[in-house]
Design an enzyme around this catalytic site. Sequence first.
Site, short mmCIF file in Angstrom:
data_model
loop_
_atom_site.label_atom_id
_atom_site.label_comp_id
_atom_site.label_asym_id
_atom_site.label_seq_id
_atom_site.Cartn_x
_atom_site.Cartn_y
_atom_site.Cartn_z
N LYS A 168 -1.41 2.77 4.78
CA LYS A 168 -2.88 2.88 4.69
C LYS A 168 -3.47 2.76 6.08
CE LYS A 168 -3.86 -1.64 5.69
NZ LYS A 168 -4.60 -2.05 6.93
N ASP A 193 -4.06 -7.56 1.35
CA ASP A 193 -4.28 -6.14 1.07
C ASP A 193 -3.29 -5.57 0.07
OD1 ASP A 193 -2.11 -6.31 2.74
OD2 ASP A 193 -2.77 -4.79 4.16
#
Length: 281
Positions: free
Chosen positions: A8, A139
């Site tokens: 990401k 995350d």
Amino acid sequence: MIIFPCAKINLGLNIVSECENGYHNIQTVFYPIPIYDALEIKYMDEKFPSVNPCDLKVSGHSIECDEQDNLVIRAYNLLAADFKLPRVHAHLFKNIPSQAGLGGGSSDGAYMIRLLDERFRLNIGIPQMERYAAHLGADCAFFITAEAAYGTGKGEILEPADGPKGNLDGYYLVLIKPDINICTRDAYRAIVPRLPAKCCRDVVRESIETWKDNLVNDFEVPIFAAHPELKEIKDKLYSLGASYAQMSGSGSSIYGLFKQNPGLGTINREFSENYHRILKL
């Protein structure tokens, strides 16, 4: 059975407050990018001499981590506390650069939850998988669906981010990872939390031409001061025609978004000493 954890980037990252326990509340837009690890699990023979129910082999990029601290193992142990799981061999092929702000370790842990759920038909469901993943890291929950999301809290509170996918369709992402490792804990210590002038979720809903002036990663100021070569990489990406460039997470990866492919020859020439990739979004 095999699965492919993705990386990401962060589209903006603001540290808005500090909690009493020392953690920080953030605002960011998580965005998946097409760089992948590979994670495979197989049944462990009952005669295999392992004291641990999940045996992990790591190949590809080396990672500095005790096996039992790896998020793949921790994900297995987390689910094994609530479900009867068989002993397994896990093979993790690392392709996502480590200590890069790309979430590779977090992705591996979250995808292990997904893999165990699918392989052993645990029927956990996405909301509960996200809650499990949040126990592994700030995350990790994002990677349960790995869809563009606005993250708050420590990054585990997720809402749809309905703008960036359409904005970035057809763009090229140039990713540069220099041989610099950033300690996230030290990076947070250098931050004075504050609310941004404009929320990153609102910025990414607008034209990408507005991002340079409005979409901010709070980590850049202290980290660029300590590692000016990172600022040089960001400036170089702009000089090559990037519509937007930013450090991802607490670094040290820097990415640039280009309307047109800048050309592998150009990127090879300008960033020959660094890990670099051109990705079509």
